[in-house]
Design a protein around this motif. Sequence first.
Motif: not given
Length: 277
Positions: A155-169
């Motif tokens: 499953l793909a989800i936007p970077l800015h809406t997820s905990g993992i995505g924001k950790a990457v950001l």
Amino acid sequence: MVTDSTPAPGTRRGDQPPGDVAVPPVPPVAPVLGASEKTLLVLEAAMAHGRFTDVVEATGLAKATTHRILATLIDRQFVSLAADGTYLPGPKILSLAGQAMARIDIAAIAQPFVDELVERTHCTVHVGAKNGDEIVYLVRADSDKPYLMPSRVGLAIPLHTSGIGKAVLSGFTDQGLERFVERVGLPRRTPHTITTLEELRAEVAEIRRLGYAMDREENVPGVACVAAPIRDTTHSITYGLSISTLTLEHSIDQIEAMAPLAVEAAERISAALGHTG
């Protein structure tokens, strides 16, 4: 009071009784290194330090031994000698490193740490990877709860809406963050989703300070998580790990209290990927 000062049989007055003789401590014996161990020691030191004197100091080997091993490593192209006299990675070691990186299976590496974290938290644990401007779940491990998270591997989800995505950001530069916002526009997923560059900048600054990220129902209503960045050998943040649960079961404060566990697991996975420091 008079004491008997008669020497023990077989001794003279003033002698130390045999049973009380102080035995000096035996100094530890330095391990004897074989040829292969010395070679690996010199190779590691040459990649970390570069200059001959620093390599000698780091290995503790004799100069002649160090010089001989370095000459062999250069001849076999594991080490290169720059014009200024410093040692650099040679073509052979760069080729081997590339082959090793190509064979890395982050899911297989992370799975034991993920399983252990599920046992400790009784929550769902994800590992995700950056793919363009999204996070793709690579690992999902569920707890013993009677419900399942609305997520799946792939499953793909936007970077800015997820905990993992924001950790990457949090690993993005300021300019990279701006370009990301220009590309995606920060679409809203829930009433809690970050939708402005100013909010995202503040959130990223907090993640960098704390070392972990939170998803406060920003992607799916009723679902929250705490996430930590996973770093690779280049110190880049392209992966992340999260502990997810329902807000009906855990408050946001209770979820954030699990941050040290998420950070610890992410750091152990990072180390398994070759990250140091």
